[in-house]
Scaffold this motif. Sequence first.
Motif, PDB file in Angstrom:
ATOM      1  N   VAL A 240      -7.446   6.526  40.272  1.00 11.89           N
ATOM      2  CA  VAL A 240      -7.897   6.564  38.881  1.00 11.89           C
ATOM      3  C   VAL A 240      -6.885   5.901  37.961  1.00 11.89           C
ATOM      4  O   VAL A 240      -5.702   5.764  38.292  1.00 11.89           O
ATOM      5  N   LYS A 241      -7.396   5.447  36.807  1.00 11.19           N
ATOM      6  CA  LYS A 241      -6.576   4.918  35.705  1.00 11.19           C
ATOM      7  C   LYS A 241      -7.300   5.283  34.419  1.00 11.19           C
ATOM      8  O   LYS A 241      -8.468   5.685  34.469  1.00 11.19           O
ATOM      9  N   LEU A 242      -6.630   5.139  33.290  1.00  9.19           N
ATOM     10  CA  LEU A 242      -7.264   5.632  32.059  1.00  9.19           C
ATOM     11  C   LEU A 242      -6.918   4.795  30.831  1.00  9.19           C
ATOM     12  O   LEU A 242      -5.768   4.419  30.634  1.00  9.19           O
ATOM     13  N   HIS A 243      -7.956   4.491  30.018  1.00 11.43           N
ATOM     14  CA  HIS A 243      -7.752   3.966  28.664  1.00 11.43           C
ATOM     15  C   HIS A 243      -7.350   5.174  27.818  1.00 11.43           C
ATOM     16  O   HIS A 243      -8.188   6.021  27.513  1.00 11.43           O
ATOM     17  N   ALA A 244      -6.073   5.260  27.479  1.00  8.97           N
ATOM     18  CA  ALA A 244      -5.560   6.494  26.892  1.00  8.97           C
ATOM     19  C   ALA A 244      -4.850   6.247  25.572  1.00  8.97           C
ATOM     20  O   ALA A 244      -4.077   5.294  25.435  1.00  8.97           O
ATOM     21  N   ASP A 245      -5.119   7.107  24.606  1.00 19.97           N
ATOM     22  CA  ASP A 245      -4.339   7.154  23.357  1.00 19.97           C
ATOM     23  C   ASP A 245      -4.279   5.805  22.634  1.00 19.97           C
ATOM     24  O   ASP A 245      -3.270   5.458  22.033  1.00 19.97           O
ATOM     25  N   GLN A 246      -5.382   5.066  22.670  1.00 23.06           N
ATOM     26  CA  GLN A 246      -5.388   3.750  22.000  1.00 23.06           C
ATOM     27  C   GLN A 246      -5.496   3.881  20.480  1.00 23.06           C
ATOM     28  O   GLN A 246      -4.803   3.194  19.747  1.00 23.06           O
ATOM     29  N   HIS A 266      -2.921   1.162  27.185  1.00 21.29           N
ATOM     30  CA  HIS A 266      -2.903   1.150  25.704  1.00 21.29           C
ATOM     31  C   HIS A 266      -1.730   2.005  25.202  1.00 21.29           C
ATOM     32  O   HIS A 266      -0.691   1.470  24.874  1.00 21.29           O
ATOM     33  N   LEU A 267      -1.951   3.345  25.066  1.00 23.32           N
ATOM     34  CA  LEU A 267      -0.852   4.297  24.821  1.00 23.32           C
ATOM     35  C   LEU A 267      -0.158   4.195  23.469  1.00 23.32           C
ATOM     36  O   LEU A 267       0.951   4.729  23.299  1.00 23.32           O
ATOM     37  N   GLU A 268      -0.782   3.545  22.493  1.00 27.69           N
ATOM     38  CA  GLU A 268      -0.143   3.447  21.174  1.00 27.69           C
ATOM     39  C   GLU A 268       0.183   4.818  20.594  1.00 27.69           C
ATOM     40  O   GLU A 268       1.206   4.998  19.939  1.00 27.69           O
ATOM     41  N   TYR A 269      -0.696   5.801  20.809  1.00 23.93           N
ATOM     42  CA  TYR A 269      -0.511   7.120  20.191  1.00 23.93           C
ATOM     43  C   TYR A 269       0.075   8.162  21.147  1.00 23.93           C
ATOM     44  O   TYR A 269       0.055   9.361  20.854  1.00 23.93           O
ATOM     45  N   THR A 270       0.574   7.723  22.293  1.00 23.53           N
ATOM     46  CA  THR A 270       1.092   8.675  23.280  1.00 23.53           C
ATOM     47  C   THR A 270       2.326   9.415  22.758  1.00 23.53           C
ATOM     48  O   THR A 270       3.206   8.810  22.152  1.00 23.53           O
ATOM     49  N   THR A 298      -1.090  -0.759  13.714  1.00 20.92           N
ATOM     50  CA  THR A 298       0.289  -0.738  13.233  1.00 20.92           C
ATOM     51  C   THR A 298       1.147   0.267  14.015  1.00 20.92           C
ATOM     52  O   THR A 298       2.361   0.187  13.979  1.00 20.92           O
ATOM     53  N   LYS A 299       0.501   1.198  14.707  1.00 20.29           N
ATOM     54  CA  LYS A 299       1.289   2.200  15.430  1.00 20.29           C
ATOM     55  C   LYS A 299       1.685   1.644  16.799  1.00 20.29           C
ATOM     56  O   LYS A 299       0.823   1.376  17.639  1.00 20.29           O
ATOM     57  N   LEU A 300       2.989   1.508  17.001  1.00 20.64           N
ATOM     58  CA  LEU A 300       3.487   0.921  18.245  1.00 20.64           C
ATOM     59  C   LEU A 300       3.515   1.943  19.369  1.00 20.64           C
ATOM     60  O   LEU A 300       3.792   3.126  19.131  1.00 20.64           O
ATOM     61  N   PRO A 301       3.258   1.517  20.607  1.00 18.61           N
ATOM     62  CA  PRO A 301       3.430   2.445  21.739  1.00 18.61           C
ATOM     63  C   PRO A 301       4.902   2.860  21.836  1.00 18.61           C
ATOM     64  O   PRO A 301       5.785   2.122  21.387  1.00 18.61           O
TER      65      PRO A 301
END
Length: 405
Positions: A240-246, A266-270, A298-301
């Motif tokens: 599995v893999k996930l589009h997460a916290d974009q 993605h993970l910008e909001y992780t 504008t929110k960087l990972p």
Amino acid sequence: MTWDGLLLDCRLATMTDTGAAYGAIENAALGWKDGAITFVGPQSRLPGKPAELAARVESADNAWIAPGLIDCHTHLVFAGNRAEEFELRLQGASYEDIARRGGGIVSTVTKTRAASEDELFAQSLPRARALVRDGVTTLEIKSGYGLNLESEAKMLRVARRIGKELGGTVRTTFLGAHALPPEFAGRQADYVDEVCVHMLPAIAREGLADAVDAFCEGIAFTPSEVRRVFETARALGLHVKLHADQLSDLGGAALAAEFGALSADHLEYTNEAGVRAMAASGTVAVMLPAAFYTLRETKLPPIAAFREHGVPMAVASDVNPGTSPILSLRMAMNMACTLFRLTPEEALRGATINAARALGLRERGILEVGKRADFVVWDVDHPAELSYWIGGDLVRRMFIAGREI
Ligand code: DI6
Ligand code: FE
């Protein structure tokens, strides 16, 4: 012991952890046989006379050679395009506004369902070719614009066919949980049922997918819905893999880590807990700066936290018609440096060894004896140029499993 090929006078960006930047070796030689690397190292350490070692010996004229690039996250199989939506966004509509109005992913679904397999192949192949021309020897392709069994399977068959046509490797990922198809409006739980009870088992039975992905987001699927998809995937023995916290923090990174995901993307909001969980599970953080750029996010990972906790970072194009109409992995590497402040070395690791890991492929993405002989001879004076130049034609020669293409 006759090798199939031997390149002399090389500068190698091996991407091994030797302590040298890029794992570089100068005045080097590279040999291979039966698709795998048989020699990497200083030319002075070759175990014999070049002409006696290999059937074919050539000079690389001191060019830089690096592992073939690996694009570990694309949605390049789709019909039509979304230039109109691009115009709407420039007039002020947000990606989420458009998705809520039935545009966005669903508009690509309508066109992809309507396209025949041959049409879909004809429209998608040039996108894959563009990536390959820019140095990509392995790429991943997701489904997710079919959203019913027939059309998802069609997309994955097209992806496999692209792999055969190109000679490189295509890995396929089932992304049935990408968006809610219109016929399930107001019945999201029923659609998740459909994915888990019918679609995923059938896709697995036909061997059409190497992994399973989902879009965990306010405009897509909730963490508990993703959990069901992952449990089903695990029962079927699929990665599995996930589009997460974009676009928001739903704890996607930690969820992916809990299932031992190959990657979270993605993970910008992780948040920090998500980063720690990924470090513990060995989940690769896939940076998709072209989507960040297109959406003018504008929110960087949390790059510094990934570094601090030793989470391997990959960089991918995310080729898709909505948020990442980019046809060059090197351009995504450039964006990863300029927008996310990765170093050019991190960007190249992200597009080779760490991308391989994000696909569960341990035998490539690095120049090491025994690994697959996928490599590119580049027209550059320094490996940082692979991230530095925006566009251009930098590939001099390309080898896939030891065969020049
Ligand atoms: N995140 C994205 O950025 C793409 N899919 C996803 O889950 C967008 C796909 C599209 O808009 O067509
Ligand atoms: Fe994506």
